[in-house]
Design a protein around this motif. Structure first.
Motif, PDB file in Angstrom:
ATOM      1  N   SER A  71       0.884  -1.132   0.047  1.00  0.00           N
ATOM      2  CA  SER A  71       0.033  -0.021  -0.105  1.00  0.00           C
ATOM      3  C   SER A  71       0.893   1.176   0.013  1.00  0.00           C
ATOM      4  O   SER A  71       2.043   1.095   0.471  1.00  0.00           O
ATOM      5  CB  SER A  71      -0.967   0.298   1.280  1.00  0.00           C
ATOM      6  OG  SER A  71      -0.154   0.108   2.361  1.00  0.00           O
ATOM      7  N   THR A 107      -2.217  -0.993  -3.031  1.00  0.00           N
ATOM      8  CA  THR A 107      -3.606  -0.318  -2.592  1.00  0.00           C
ATOM      9  C   THR A 107      -3.126   1.180  -2.172  1.00  0.00           C
ATOM     10  O   THR A 107      -2.047   1.314  -1.884  1.00  0.00           O
ATOM     11  CB  THR A 107      -4.528  -1.128  -1.464  1.00  0.00           C
ATOM     12  OG1 THR A 107      -3.346  -1.147  -0.348  1.00  0.00           O
ATOM     13  CG2 THR A 107      -4.935  -2.270  -1.897  1.00  0.00           C
ATOM     14  N   ASP A 109      -5.550   4.391  -0.133  1.00  0.00           N
ATOM     15  CA  ASP A 109      -6.944   4.541   0.526  1.00  0.00           C
ATOM     16  C   ASP A 109      -7.289   5.955   1.051  1.00  0.00           C
ATOM     17  O   ASP A 109      -7.230   6.452   2.098  1.00  0.00           O
ATOM     18  CB  ASP A 109      -7.092   3.618   1.867  1.00  0.00           C
ATOM     19  CG  ASP A 109      -5.929   3.876   2.703  1.00  0.00           C
ATOM     20  OD1 ASP A 109      -5.018   4.867   2.380  1.00  0.00           O
ATOM     21  OD2 ASP A 109      -5.990   2.823   3.901  1.00  0.00           O
ATOM     22  N   MET A 132     -14.738   2.674   2.619  1.00  0.00           N
ATOM     23  CA  MET A 132     -14.452   2.027   3.834  1.00  0.00           C
ATOM     24  C   MET A 132     -15.208   2.874   4.779  1.00  0.00           C
ATOM     25  O   MET A 132     -14.605   4.060   4.891  1.00  0.00           O
ATOM     26  CB  MET A 132     -13.194   1.719   4.220  1.00  0.00           C
ATOM     27  CG  MET A 132     -12.462   0.691   3.219  1.00  0.00           C
ATOM     28  SD  MET A 132     -10.713   0.488   3.557  1.00  0.00           S
ATOM     29  CE  MET A 132      -9.928   2.067   3.117  1.00  0.00           C
ATOM     30  N   TYR A 135     -13.560   4.911   8.335  1.00  0.00           N
ATOM     31  CA  TYR A 135     -12.468   4.065   8.389  1.00  0.00           C
ATOM     32  C   TYR A 135     -11.189   4.886   9.113  1.00  0.00           C
ATOM     33  O   TYR A 135     -10.420   4.378   9.704  1.00  0.00           O
ATOM     34  CB  TYR A 135     -11.911   4.005   6.997  1.00  0.00           C
ATOM     35  CG  TYR A 135     -10.731   3.413   6.800  1.00  0.00           C
ATOM     36  CD1 TYR A 135     -10.642   2.170   7.054  1.00  0.00           C
ATOM     37  CD2 TYR A 135      -9.636   4.039   6.448  1.00  0.00           C
ATOM     38  CE1 TYR A 135      -9.413   1.387   6.927  1.00  0.00           C
ATOM     39  CE2 TYR A 135      -8.426   3.452   6.319  1.00  0.00           C
ATOM     40  CZ  TYR A 135      -8.036   2.198   6.391  1.00  0.00           C
ATOM     41  OH  TYR A 135      -7.010   1.370   6.203  1.00  0.00           O
ATOM     42  N   ASN A 147     -13.164   6.466   3.823  1.00  0.00           N
ATOM     43  CA  ASN A 147     -11.839   6.602   2.787  1.00  0.00           C
ATOM     44  C   ASN A 147     -12.410   5.501   1.516  1.00  0.00           C
ATOM     45  O   ASN A 147     -13.271   4.808   1.726  1.00  0.00           O
ATOM     46  CB  ASN A 147     -10.811   5.735   3.480  1.00  0.00           C
ATOM     47  CG  ASN A 147     -10.109   6.950   4.423  1.00  0.00           C
ATOM     48  OD1 ASN A 147     -10.638   7.504   5.452  1.00  0.00           O
ATOM     49  ND2 ASN A 147      -8.853   6.977   4.315  1.00  0.00           N
ATOM     50  N   LEU A 149     -11.351   2.873  -0.908  1.00  0.00           N
ATOM     51  CA  LEU A 149     -10.472   1.733  -0.967  1.00  0.00           C
ATOM     52  C   LEU A 149     -10.141   1.930  -2.634  1.00  0.00           C
ATOM     53  O   LEU A 149     -11.059   1.498  -3.434  1.00  0.00           O
ATOM     54  CB  LEU A 149     -10.604   0.497  -0.574  1.00  0.00           C
ATOM     55  CG  LEU A 149      -9.593  -0.626  -0.770  1.00  0.00           C
ATOM     56  CD1 LEU A 149      -8.242  -0.385  -0.194  1.00  0.00           C
ATOM     57  CD2 LEU A 149     -10.243  -1.750  -0.331  1.00  0.00           C
ATOM     58  N   ASP A 151      -7.418   0.044  -5.711  1.00  0.00           N
ATOM     59  CA  ASP A 151      -6.386  -0.955  -6.049  1.00  0.00           C
ATOM     60  C   ASP A 151      -5.897  -0.889  -7.283  1.00  0.00           C
ATOM     61  O   ASP A 151      -6.584  -0.156  -8.493  1.00  0.00           O
ATOM     62  CB  ASP A 151      -6.673  -2.317  -5.440  1.00  0.00           C
ATOM     63  CG  ASP A 151      -7.786  -2.946  -6.585  1.00  0.00           C
ATOM     64  OD1 ASP A 151      -8.166  -2.413  -7.295  1.00  0.00           O
ATOM     65  OD2 ASP A 151      -8.022  -4.117  -5.977  1.00  0.00           O
TER      66      ASP A 151
END
Length: 158
Positions: A71, A107, A109, A132, A135, A147, A149, A151
């Motif tokens: 991440s 990822t 975020d 999320m 989060y 947030n 997410l 990817d």
């Protein structure tokens, strides 16, 4: 790690001399809105543009073979926005994480309300996965925010 070269930026380990500038950038209202106070910068990479520190970027790796991925987090001096430096820094680190560290998935975020960051990450190839809810604690510590997410699979890196 030594350095990672992007098209316009150089990523290198943060030095003690970088700390005052990174603290100044983090104190900027546009950055402080999204980033919690940092005491240490030891695991971060300085984003250097034209010889000056423009921000910082960091990564975390999940080492479990069944869930292996990395991440990314990044912040940039608001005075340097609009030059695609953040996009270049994220792309350079993503390329390094894929080619040198062997990650197939990355990822990121950002806060769901941080539309500028989301647009930048989409330019690298990150795609929204889901929200999320509640989060991350707000910077003032009084509440929580959502947030997004996102990817990126290795073959999607632009």
């Amino acid at each position: 790690m030594d350095t990672i070269q992007g098209d316009r930026v150089l990523l290198r380990p943060v030095t003690p001399e970088d700390t005052p500038e990174l603290r100044r950038i983090l104190a900027e209202p546009e950055v402080a809105r999204w980033w919690h106070h940092q005491e240490e910068f030891g695991d971060m990479l300085a984003i250097v543009h034209e010889g000056d520190v423009a921000g910082a970027i960091q990564y975390f790796e999940e080492e479990d073979d069944d869930y292996r991925h990395a991440s990314i987090d990044v912040f940039l001096d608001p005075a340097r926005r609009g030059k695609a430096l953040g996009v270049d820094a994220v792309r350079a680190l993503a390329r390094w994480l894929i080619t040198e560290r062997g990650h197939h998935r990355l990822t990121i975020d950002p806060a769901a309300a941080n539309t500028a960051a989301i647009r930048a990450y989409e330019k690298v190839g990150f795609r929204p996965v889901g929200v999320m809810r509640a989060y991350e604690r707000d910077v003032d510590g009084r509440g929580w925010h959502d947030n997004l997410l996102m990817d990126l699979l290795a073959h999607e890196l632009t």
